[in-house]
Design a protein around this motif. Structure first.
Motif, PDB file in Angstrom:
ATOM      1  N   GLN A 126       0.825  -1.154   0.491  1.00 49.02           N
ATOM      2  CA  GLN A 126      -0.077   0.372  -0.262  1.00 49.02           C
ATOM      3  C   GLN A 126       1.118   1.526  -0.400  1.00 49.02           C
ATOM      4  N   ARG A 127       2.164   1.093   1.319  1.00 51.56           N
ATOM      5  CA  ARG A 127       2.840   2.420   0.848  1.00 51.56           C
ATOM      6  C   ARG A 127       3.078   2.592  -0.884  1.00 51.56           C
ATOM      7  N   GLN A 128       4.054   1.658  -1.318  1.00 54.21           N
ATOM      8  CA  GLN A 128       4.094   1.703  -2.534  1.00 54.21           C
ATOM      9  C   GLN A 128       3.674   2.284  -3.944  1.00 54.21           C
ATOM     10  N   ASP A 170       0.573   4.340  -2.570  1.00 51.35           N
ATOM     11  CA  ASP A 170       0.601   5.354  -2.141  1.00 51.35           C
ATOM     12  C   ASP A 170       1.174   6.904  -2.618  1.00 51.35           C
ATOM     13  N   LYS A 171       3.110   5.881  -2.633  1.00 50.35           N
ATOM     14  CA  LYS A 171       3.762   6.814  -3.560  1.00 50.35           C
ATOM     15  C   LYS A 171       3.899   7.068  -4.292  1.00 50.35           C
ATOM     16  N   GLY A 172       3.000   6.095  -5.421  1.00 59.73           N
ATOM     17  CA  GLY A 172       2.506   6.296  -7.048  1.00 59.73           C
ATOM     18  C   GLY A 172       3.816   5.703  -7.634  1.00 59.73           C
ATOM     19  N   ARG A 173       4.400   4.784  -6.986  1.00 62.54           N
ATOM     20  CA  ARG A 173       4.857   3.913  -7.965  1.00 62.54           C
ATOM     21  C   ARG A 173       4.557   2.159  -8.106  1.00 62.54           C
ATOM     22  N   MET A 174       3.180   2.272  -7.466  1.00 66.34           N
ATOM     23  CA  MET A 174       2.304   1.406  -7.887  1.00 66.34           C
ATOM     24  C   MET A 174       1.389   1.858  -8.035  1.00 66.34           C
ATOM     25  N   THR A 188      18.808 -19.340   7.134  1.00 65.45           N
ATOM     26  CA  THR A 188      19.704 -19.669   7.757  1.00 65.45           C
ATOM     27  C   THR A 188      20.697 -18.797   7.862  1.00 65.45           C
ATOM     28  N   SER A 189      20.703 -17.335   9.189  1.00 65.38           N
ATOM     29  CA  SER A 189      21.690 -16.856   8.941  1.00 65.38           C
ATOM     30  C   SER A 189      23.003 -16.564   9.205  1.00 65.38           C
ATOM     31  N   SER A 190      23.382 -18.331   9.792  1.00 67.72           N
ATOM     32  CA  SER A 190      24.757 -19.011  10.156  1.00 67.72           C
ATOM     33  C   SER A 190      24.689 -20.493  10.687  1.00 67.72           C
ATOM     34  N   MET A 227      20.000 -20.027   1.350  1.00 68.98           N
ATOM     35  CA  MET A 227      19.941 -18.612   0.708  1.00 68.98           C
ATOM     36  C   MET A 227      19.420 -17.548   1.508  1.00 68.98           C
ATOM     37  N   HIS A 228      20.780 -16.385   1.366  1.00 70.77           N
ATOM     38  CA  HIS A 228      20.429 -15.928   2.615  1.00 70.77           C
ATOM     39  C   HIS A 228      20.494 -13.963   2.703  1.00 70.77           C
ATOM     40  N   PHE A 229      18.857 -14.108   2.715  1.00 75.81           N
ATOM     41  CA  PHE A 229      18.606 -12.637   2.318  1.00 75.81           C
ATOM     42  C   PHE A 229      18.922 -11.531   3.740  1.00 75.81           C
ATOM     43  N   MET A 230      18.804 -10.818   3.270  1.00 77.63           N
ATOM     44  CA  MET A 230      19.505  -9.316   4.711  1.00 77.63           C
ATOM     45  C   MET A 230      18.030  -9.066   4.968  1.00 77.63           C
ATOM     46  N   ASN A 231      17.665  -8.350   6.348  1.00 78.13           N
ATOM     47  CA  ASN A 231      16.467  -7.888   6.128  1.00 78.13           C
ATOM     48  C   ASN A 231      16.774  -5.978   6.217  1.00 78.13           C
ATOM     49  N   PRO A 232      15.222  -5.146   6.574  1.00 73.97           N
ATOM     50  CA  PRO A 232      14.816  -5.866   6.115  1.00 73.97           C
ATOM     51  C   PRO A 232      14.551  -6.013   4.251  1.00 73.97           C
ATOM     52  N   PRO A 258      12.923  -6.320   0.742  1.00 73.00           N
ATOM     53  CA  PRO A 258      12.642  -5.632  -0.235  1.00 73.00           C
ATOM     54  C   PRO A 258      13.578  -4.490  -0.186  1.00 73.00           C
ATOM     55  N   VAL A 259      14.214  -4.139   1.039  1.00 76.81           N
ATOM     56  CA  VAL A 259      14.859  -3.019   0.514  1.00 76.81           C
ATOM     57  C   VAL A 259      16.114  -3.559   0.118  1.00 76.81           C
ATOM     58  N   MET A 260      16.986  -4.444   0.942  1.00 77.64           N
ATOM     59  CA  MET A 260      18.254  -5.248   0.578  1.00 77.64           C
ATOM     60  C   MET A 260      18.653  -6.084  -0.537  1.00 77.64           C
ATOM     61  N   SER A 267      28.602 -12.092   6.358  1.00 78.12           N
ATOM     62  CA  SER A 267      27.933 -11.739   6.166  1.00 78.12           C
ATOM     63  C   SER A 267      27.612 -11.813   7.841  1.00 78.12           C
ATOM     64  N   ASN A 268      27.832 -12.424   9.011  1.00 77.14           N
ATOM     65  CA  ASN A 268      27.575 -12.769   9.698  1.00 77.14           C
ATOM     66  C   ASN A 268      29.010 -12.795  10.732  1.00 77.14           C
ATOM     67  N   ARG A 269      29.272 -13.691  10.262  1.00 77.76           N
ATOM     68  CA  ARG A 269      31.163 -13.224  10.640  1.00 77.76           C
ATOM     69  C   ARG A 269      31.698 -12.189  11.157  1.00 77.76           C
ATOM     70  N   ILE A 270      30.976 -11.325   9.883  1.00 88.14           N
ATOM     71  CA  ILE A 270      31.608  -9.449  10.630  1.00 88.14           C
ATOM     72  C   ILE A 270      31.118  -8.729  10.992  1.00 88.14           C
ATOM     73  N   LEU A 271      30.001  -8.905  10.532  1.00 90.94           N
ATOM     74  CA  LEU A 271      28.392  -8.020  11.381  1.00 90.94           C
ATOM     75  C   LEU A 271      28.384  -8.143  13.501  1.00 90.94           C
ATOM     76  N   MET A 272      28.652  -9.819  13.411  1.00 87.85           N
ATOM     77  CA  MET A 272      27.796 -10.007  14.707  1.00 87.85           C
ATOM     78  C   MET A 272      28.545  -9.784  15.447  1.00 87.85           C
TER      79      MET A 272
HETATM   80  C1  LIG Z   1      21.041 -11.323  11.192  1.00 84.26           C
HETATM   81  C2  LIG Z   1      21.181 -11.641   9.136  1.00 84.26           C
HETATM   82  O1  LIG Z   1      21.076 -12.805   9.536  1.00 84.26           O
HETATM   83  C3  LIG Z   1      22.032 -10.617   8.399  1.00 84.26           C
HETATM   84  C4  LIG Z   1      20.657  -9.547   8.242  1.00 84.26           C
HETATM   85  O2  LIG Z   1      19.952  -8.828   7.751  1.00 84.26           O
HETATM   86  S1  LIG Z   1      21.777  -7.929   9.269  1.00 84.26           S
HETATM   87  C5  LIG Z   1      21.185  -6.722   8.310  1.00 84.26           C
HETATM   88  C6  LIG Z   1      21.505  -5.879   7.730  1.00 84.26           C
HETATM   89  N1  LIG Z   1      20.517  -4.745   7.310  1.00 84.26           N
HETATM   90  C7  LIG Z   1      20.837  -3.804   7.399  1.00 84.26           C
HETATM   91  O3  LIG Z   1      22.145  -3.732   8.222  1.00 84.26           O
HETATM   92  C8  LIG Z   1      19.896  -2.308   7.580  1.00 84.26           C
HETATM   93  C9  LIG Z   1      20.484  -1.350   8.145  1.00 84.26           C
HETATM   94  N2  LIG Z   1      19.306   0.002   8.618  1.00 84.26           N
HETATM   95  C10 LIG Z   1      19.161   0.496   6.707  1.00 84.26           C
HETATM   96  O4  LIG Z   1      20.190   0.269   6.038  1.00 84.26           O
HETATM   97  C11 LIG Z   1      18.061   1.455   6.786  1.00 84.26           C
HETATM   98  O5  LIG Z   1      18.070   1.989   8.228  1.00 84.26           O
HETATM   99  C12 LIG Z   1      17.347   0.971   6.008  1.00 84.26           C
HETATM  100  C13 LIG Z   1      17.029   0.441   5.127  1.00 84.26           C
HETATM  101  C14 LIG Z   1      16.288   0.163   7.299  1.00 84.26           C
HETATM  102  C15 LIG Z   1      15.983   1.843   6.926  1.00 84.26           C
HETATM  103  O6  LIG Z   1      16.064   3.716   5.637  1.00 84.26           O
HETATM  104  P1  LIG Z   1      16.069   4.717   5.752  1.00 84.26           P
HETATM  105  O7  LIG Z   1      16.032   5.581   5.284  1.00 84.26           O
HETATM  106  O8  LIG Z   1      16.749   5.126   8.584  1.00 84.26           O
HETATM  107  O9  LIG Z   1      14.575   5.174   6.629  1.00 84.26           O
HETATM  108  P2  LIG Z   1      13.152   5.078   5.708  1.00 84.26           P
HETATM  109  O10 LIG Z   1      13.522   6.409   4.528  1.00 84.26           O
HETATM  110  O11 LIG Z   1      12.164   4.858   6.428  1.00 84.26           O
HETATM  111  O12 LIG Z   1      13.143   3.765   5.214  1.00 84.26           O
HETATM  112  C16 LIG Z   1      14.090   3.828   3.194  1.00 84.26           C
HETATM  113  C17 LIG Z   1      13.281   2.953   2.386  1.00 84.26           C
HETATM  114  O13 LIG Z   1      13.664   1.642   2.978  1.00 84.26           O
HETATM  115  C18 LIG Z   1      11.490   0.882   2.906  1.00 84.26           C
HETATM  116  N3  LIG Z   1      11.705   0.856   4.238  1.00 84.26           N
HETATM  117  C19 LIG Z   1      12.401   1.434   5.519  1.00 84.26           C
HETATM  118  N4  LIG Z   1      12.382  -0.288   6.083  1.00 84.26           N
HETATM  119  C20 LIG Z   1      11.044  -1.563   5.569  1.00 84.26           C
HETATM  120  C21 LIG Z   1      11.197  -2.365   6.016  1.00 84.26           C
HETATM  121  N5  LIG Z   1      10.875  -2.770   7.265  1.00 84.26           N
HETATM  122  N6  LIG Z   1      10.040  -2.820   4.881  1.00 84.26           N
HETATM  123  C22 LIG Z   1      10.620  -2.719   3.600  1.00 84.26           C
HETATM  124  N7  LIG Z   1      10.750  -1.512   3.424  1.00 84.26           N
HETATM  125  C23 LIG Z   1      10.899  -0.391   4.145  1.00 84.26           C
HETATM  126  C24 LIG Z   1      10.392   3.009   3.622  1.00 84.26           C
HETATM  127  O14 LIG Z   1       9.726   2.707   3.135  1.00 84.26           O
HETATM  128  C25 LIG Z   1      11.571   3.281   1.808  1.00 84.26           C
HETATM  129  O15 LIG Z   1      11.611   2.729   1.177  1.00 84.26           O
HETATM  130  P3  LIG Z   1      11.137   4.484   0.156  1.00 84.26           P
HETATM  131  O16 LIG Z   1      12.810   5.053  -0.153  1.00 84.26           O
HETATM  132  O17 LIG Z   1      11.566   3.627  -0.816  1.00 84.26           O
HETATM  133  O18 LIG Z   1      10.564   5.265  -0.043  1.00 84.26           O
END
Ligand SMILES: CC(=O)CC(=O)SCCNC(=O)CCNC(=O)[C@H](O)C(C)(C)COP(=O)(O)OP(=O)(O)OC[C@H]1O[C@@H](n2cnc3c(N)ncnc32)[C@H](O)[C@@H]1OP(=O)(O)O
Ligand SMILES: NC(=O)C1=CN([C@@H]2O[C@H](COP(=O)(O)OP(=O)(O)OC[C@H]3O[C@@H](n4cnc5c(N)ncnc54)[C@H](OP(=O)(O)O)[C@@H]3O)[C@@H](O)[C@H]2O)C=CC1
Length: 284
Positions: free
Chosen positions: A51-53, A55-59, A118-120, A139-144, A146-148, A189-194
């Motif tokens: 819905q956010r997409q 509202d932002k006119g991207r979808m 799995t992250s590790s 197949m290790h995705f990063m959080n969040p 949809p963004v990473m 990823s997690n060997r360095i980050l954690m």
């Molecule tokens: C533990 C493991 O095994 C591995 C891991 O995943 S480790 C964690 C890896 N992730 C990170 O390191 C995240 C670090 N943080 C970030 O990159 C940023 O803070 C962030 C992307 C989470 C948020 O970015 P921000 O600029 O602070 O906030 P904000 O402006 O609200 O969000 C940026 C964009 O991300 C989107 N977004 C933020 N959180 C979201 C979520 N949970 N789900 C979907 N989209 C999200 C926002 O909608 C926004 O999108 P647009 O630019 O298209 O409008």
């Protein structure tokens, strides 16, 4: 090896994100968890994101509806019988994952790829719970999700090249960048980050600085988008502890010793953002 139907196990923050990006890329997706309230919660997060997409006119609204129409919910693992690919994103615990993979192996068709987010944990050990280790992959995705952009792809000892290729191609279709890494605890990823996050927790534990100060140092001093303690809360402190324990056990090196404060918070049920309290407090 053609992938059309995907089943995602675990409707938490990772599973729901993975289900969303798969449906957005045109796959038919079944999102599975233990109880309907968990799948509903995952689905409501997905609806909000889409819905956010809009509202932002991207979808277009119609596009959102098409994506949602490709998704369905499940609390019956037998639904894995229809999947070409299963992506497991349940809790970071070897017993849970091994039990799930053994069950999935009995239910899924012979051709089906069983992937884990799995992250590790060792992919080879998860694969050993099945009779098809050649079809098991990390197949290790990063959080969040949809963004990473990154997906670490990890072969187990027996993973077939064709399985690797299929998962690599799918990752690209999801608009992500696959990076192949080897099967060692925490991968890259997690060997360095954690250990960095664990060290940040030690600085609080030893009274070097307050959480806000630690985060400010890393944000303003190192340009990290989130401070390490905010990030730990975001990942989930239970997941952070599981990962540190995997590194500690896997390498047998005390440099990976989880900080006692991390253990204490997890024992208290302070799991970070998802439970409303960790290093910071959150509205749930
Ligand atoms: C533990 C493991 O095994 C591995 C891991 O995943 S480790 C964690 C890896 N992730 C990170 O390191 C995240 C670090 N943080 C970030 O990159 C940023 O803070 C962030 C992307 C989470 C948020 O970015 P921000 O600029 O602070 O906030 P904000 O402006 O609200 O969000 C940026 C964009 O991300 C989107 N977004 C933020 N959180 C979201 C979520 N949970 N789900 C979907 N989209 C999200 C926002 O909608 C926004 O999108 P647009 O630019 O298209 O409008
Ligand atoms: N958090 C992160 O930043 C990242 C996590 N990961 C990995 O992804 C996986 C999931 O993490 P995350 O989404 O954060 O965790 P969450 O706690 O948010 O979600 C896990 C979900 O899986 C469910 N679950 C537990 N056991 C089973 C089972 N046997 N069958 C089906 N569902 C089950 C849980 O239900 P219940 O609540 O009842 O336990 C919960 O809904 C973990 O392996 C984690 O290491 C990977 C990358 C990043």
């Amino acid at each position: 090896m053609s992938i059309e139907n995907v089943m995602v196990i675990g409707a938490g923050q990772m599973g729901s994100g993975i289900a969303q990006v798969c449906a957005q890329a045109g796959y038919t997706v079944v999102l599975h968890d233990l109880k309907p309230e968990f799948t509903e919660r995952g689905m409501s997060g997905i609806r909000k994101n889409l819905q956010r997409q809009v509202d932002k006119g991207r979808m277009e609204d119609g596009e959102k509806e098409d994506i949602l129409a490709r998704m369905s919910l499940s609390t019956d693992l037998e639904n894995a019988a229809n999947a070409d690919l299963v992506i497991e994103a349940a809790v970071e615990n070897m017993e849970v994952k091994s039990a799930l993979f053994a069950e999935l192996d009995n239910i899924a068709q012979k051709k089906t790829i069983l992937a884990t987010n799995t992250s590790s944990l060792p992919i080879t050990e998860i694969a050993a719970a099945t009779q098809r280790p050649q079809k098991v992959i990390g197949m290790h995705f990063m959080n969040p999700v949809p963004v990473m952009k990154l997906v670490e792809i990890i072969r187990g000892l027996a993973t077939e090249d064709s399985v690797y290729k299929a998962v690599e191609e799918m990752t690209e279709k999801l608009g992500k960048v696959p990076v192949e890494v080897n099967d060692f605890p925490g991968f890259v990823s997690n060997r360095i980050l954690m250990p960095m996050i664990n060290e940040a927790i030690y600085t609080v534990y030893e009274g070097v600085a307050a959480p806000e100060a630690v985060d400010e140092v890393m944000k303003l001093g190192m340009n990290h988008p989130m401070g390490p303690l905010t990030l730990a809360d975001f990942i989930g402190l239970d997941t952070c502890l599981y990962i540190m324990e995997t590194l500690h056990d896997g390498f047998g090196d005390d440099k990976y010793r989880p900080c006692p404060l991390l253990r204490k918070y997890v024992k208290a049920g302070w799991l970070g953002k998802k439970s409303g309290r960790g290093f910071y407090t959150y509205e749930t």
